[in-house]
Motif scaffolding. Structure first.
Motif, PDB file in Angstrom:
ATOM      1  N   ALA A   1     -45.131  -0.908 -17.647  1.00 15.98           N
ATOM      2  CA  ALA A   1     -43.913  -1.695 -17.858  1.00 15.98           C
ATOM      3  C   ALA A   1     -43.319  -2.148 -16.532  1.00 15.98           C
ATOM      4  O   ALA A   1     -42.829  -3.283 -16.405  1.00 15.98           O
ATOM      5  N   ALA A   2     -43.375  -1.278 -15.521  1.00 10.83           N
ATOM      6  CA  ALA A   2     -42.798  -1.603 -14.213  1.00 10.83           C
ATOM      7  C   ALA A   2     -43.554  -2.748 -13.541  1.00 10.83           C
ATOM      8  O   ALA A   2     -42.945  -3.664 -12.974  1.00 10.83           O
TER       9      ALA A   2
ATOM     10  N   PHE B   1     -34.901  -5.841 -10.914  1.00  9.55           N
ATOM     11  CA  PHE B   1     -35.589  -6.029  -9.630  1.00  9.55           C
ATOM     12  C   PHE B   1     -35.011  -7.221  -8.874  1.00  9.55           C
ATOM     13  O   PHE B   1     -34.900  -7.199  -7.639  1.00  9.55           O
ATOM     14  N   LYS B   2     -34.639  -8.264  -9.597  1.00  6.24           N
ATOM     15  CA  LYS B   2     -34.085  -9.447  -8.943  1.00  6.24           C
ATOM     16  C   LYS B   2     -32.718  -9.152  -8.331  1.00  6.24           C
ATOM     17  O   LYS B   2     -32.447  -9.522  -7.183  1.00  6.24           O
ATOM     18  N   ILE B   3     -31.850  -8.497  -9.079  1.00 10.64           N
ATOM     19  CA  ILE B   3     -30.484  -8.285  -8.592  1.00 10.64           C
ATOM     20  C   ILE B   3     -30.408  -7.163  -7.567  1.00 10.64           C
ATOM     21  O   ILE B   3     -29.396  -7.028  -6.876  1.00 10.64           O
TER      22      ILE B   3
ATOM     23  N   PRO C   1     -36.847  -4.183  -4.931  1.00  9.41           N
ATOM     24  CA  PRO C   1     -37.051  -2.843  -4.356  1.00  9.41           C
ATOM     25  C   PRO C   1     -38.505  -2.395  -4.337  1.00  9.41           C
ATOM     26  O   PRO C   1     -38.823  -1.369  -3.739  1.00  9.41           O
ATOM     27  N   TYR C   2     -39.395  -3.139  -4.972  1.00 12.26           N
ATOM     28  CA  TYR C   2     -40.817  -2.781  -4.971  1.00 12.26           C
ATOM     29  C   TYR C   2     -41.508  -3.199  -3.673  1.00 12.26           C
ATOM     30  O   TYR C   2     -42.660  -2.839  -3.451  1.00 12.26           O
TER      31      TYR C   2
ATOM     32  N   PHE D   1     -41.175   6.067  -5.041  1.00 11.08           N
ATOM     33  CA  PHE D   1     -41.083   4.623  -4.910  1.00 11.08           C
ATOM     34  C   PHE D   1     -39.642   4.186  -5.171  1.00 11.08           C
ATOM     35  O   PHE D   1     -39.035   4.549  -6.173  1.00 11.08           O
ATOM     36  N   ARG D   2     -39.081   3.357  -4.262  1.00 10.99           N
ATOM     37  CA  ARG D   2     -37.690   2.941  -4.399  1.00 10.99           C
ATOM     38  C   ARG D   2     -37.439   2.205  -5.715  1.00 10.99           C
ATOM     39  O   ARG D   2     -36.385   2.353  -6.343  1.00 10.99           O
TER      40      ARG D   2
END
Length: 576
Positions: A51-52, A111-113, A117-118, A130-131
């Motif tokens: 999912a990530a 992730f966008k806002i 962080p990946y 993992f952040r």
């Protein structure tokens, strides 16, 4: 309200009650944050990583696509893939056909806002998880808090404020609920959506009891909408339509037509996704439930757990799942004694009809949820995506808490201190697994074996972004390494076919998932073709990946846990 009234309320009135409740919720917030910081050591469920990585694809503007590619999916799109020119990366922007879209889209938005962080350095993975996984866990944390609030309101609306408060506290003190929050699975979001759906359903029941009218239709439509969102989060919840139909027909009896508004919004919510699946795969469920005859395909035996379950196996799976759940039911519900009390509540008739809808609706829902999970896994782990019984835990907690107060009131205890002592003891009994988890010793920094994110990321980054690798844990190489990853085909000739006709394979990563197999399993049809590699004595003849290196960390036998094979010694090349 005068100052004197405010002081009186805080000392003796409702203000004191709410202040005490606020302090308890503050304690829960502190302990749950401590739980998250001390117990989170990265993801270990493949569905969470899957999912990530799809969420990252969405955040990067690539749409609902995946970097974890199953050989089964390659067979499905074989004609389209082989029709492309050799200059194209044929597996780029590969459509995702195995997941429901809502949770990955939520992650993509997060992730966008949060500034992607990946995107991290290799050194950032060596000391802490993992952040991006922290971001996902924080989202699940908020979903869990929100579910606790909805449980509080729902319990108060069905019964009274003290039932709502107790059920909310018991739920938020559940060790299993926080394990799901830290797992990265979509369970926390599903629990929130289903609980909100039941809240609106209860409002429809209450409105019908009092006056009826248009508001009942509105509440039913909202309940159906949130139930549809839960299906968009977990496609297996489509099974809920059957028990919900039974519950609604029993609740509204002569007004059968009114039930249609619930199912209208339910269907309108997720039907477009089913149409999308059918247009891509010819199957309403997407990749799930598709099975092929080996005589019709280039592949003879494929990695994957999404094949069709024969109809004759469904009763067998149901019997297996029922026996397993009966033996492990308390564990699958997080050791909740409030949930167990909901079973005893069956022998008590609540006065309100909508209370009885909750009381009996739980045990109409439960068998269908167990069936939905058993079609893939009849023996789910406690913190597994296939532990579907946990979906009714909020409702069971409310029902069990209400019955607890029924028993407490019947005792007619003369001293309030005794009542409070019993109440505190009940809460502590439910919270014991949660509190004991916080006690030392803690777990290892990573879920090794089989996962060691620094090495997975390092080996994946030896590939260029437009290259393809194959692995026995493609969900991990896709998530940590951000590389297109094919699930290792069970037959080596299938690997050759992909390499020759679909996309050249640049590297292969084998992990403890393969190396920790029993000796007898190494002779199985699924591994015998790779026996030389697995036993570390060489590589098969004409193998397209002749360069080999063993990678740390070491396993219990003292050997390196990972084997990396490539078309050339990529680990010797300098990065520019």
């Amino acid at each position: 309200m005068s100052f004197h009234d405010i002081v009186y309320s805080l000392e003796l009135g409702q203000g004191k009650v709410w202040m005490n409740r606020g302090l308890i919720f503050l304690l829960i917030a502190v302990l749950s944050t401590w739980y998250m910081v001390s117990e989170f050591h990265g993801f270990k469920e493949k569905e969470a990583m899957d999912a990530a990585q799809v969420g990252r694809q969405i955040a990067e503007g690539k749409g609902f696509t995946t970097e974890w590619i199953r050989p089964q999916a390659i067979t499905l799109f074989k004609e389209k893939l082989t029709a492309k020119t050799d200059s194209e990366n044929r597996l780029e922007k590969f459509p995702e056909i195995y997941q429901s879209p809502l949770y990955p889209y939520c992650l993509g938005f997060l992730f966008k806002i949060t500034g992607k962080p990946y995107v991290v350095k290799l050194s950032d993975l060596r000391e802490s998880p993992f952040r991006a996984e922290w971001v996902i866990c924080f989202f699940n944390l908020l979903c869990t808090y929100a579910t606790g609030i909805v449980i509080f309101i729902l319990g108060a609306r069905i019964f009274d404020g003290r039932v709502g408060f107790l059920s909310s506290v018991v739920f938020l003190f559940s060790d299993l609920i926080w394990r799901f929050a830290l797992s990265g699975l979509s369970t926390s979001l599903v629990l929130l959506l289903l609980t909100v759906s039941w809240f609106f359903l209860n409002e429809a029941f209450a409105n019908e009891e009092n006056e009826g009218g248009g508001l009942t239709i509105l509440w039913l439509a909202l309940a159906g909408f949130f139930a549809g969102l839960s299906v968009l989060t977990r496609l297996s919840l489509v099974w809920l339509m059957i028990p919900m139909l039974l519950i609604l027909l029993a609740a509204f009896r002569t007004k059968v037509w009114i039930v249609s508004f619930y199912f209208l919004t339910l269907f309108l919510t997720f039907i477009p996704f089913l149409i999308r699946n059918h247009s891509l795969t010819g199957n309403w469920l997407g990749g799930w439930g598709i099975n092929y005859s080996p005589t019709d395909l280039a592949f003879s035996l494929l990695q994957g757990d999404e094949a069709t379950l024969p109809l004759k196996m469904i009763p067998i799976r149901m019997v297996q799942a029922t026996g397993y759940h009966l033996q492990n039911f308390q564990g699958l519900l997080g050791g909740s004694f409030a949930a167990l009390l909901s079973f005893a509540a069956l022998f008590h008739v609540f006065r309100r009809e909508r209370s009885r809808c909750l009381q009996y609706g739980i045990f109409i829902l439960l068998p269908f949820l167990i069936l939905a999970g058993s079609l893939v896994n009849a023996y789910p782990d406690w913190c597994s995506i296939w532990n579907m019984g946990v979906m009714v835990l909020p409702l069971m907690t409310i029902c069990g808490s209400a019955y607890f107060y029924v028993l407490l009131d019947r005792m007619e205890l003369e001293y309030p201190v005794l009542q409070k002592s019993i109440l505190v003891g009940f809460v502590l009994l439910n919270a014991a697994p949660f509190l004991l988890t916080l006690a030392p010793p803690g777990e290892m920094p990573f879920h090794f074996p089989p996962y060691y994110p620094p090495m997975i990321k390092l080996s994946a980054e030896w590939n260029q972004k437009n290259e393809v690798m194959v692995s026995d844990m493609p969900w991990a190489t896709a998530w940590y390494g951000d590389r297109v990853s094919i699930w290792l085909p069970a037959k080596i000739k299938d690997l050759y076919w992909i390499h020759d006709y679909i996309q050249p394979i640049s590297s292969m990563l084998l992990t403890p998932i393969t190396f920790d197999q029993k000796i007898s399993d190494l002779k199985s049809p699924g591994l015998v073709d790779y026996e030389k590699i697995i036993t570390r004595v060489g590589i098969p003849a004409n193998f397209p990946l002749p360069a080999v290196v063993a990678l740390p960390p070491k396993n219990a036998s003292g050997q390196e846990a990972f084997i990396y094979l490539s078309d050339r010694p990529r680990w010797q090349e300098e990065k520019h």
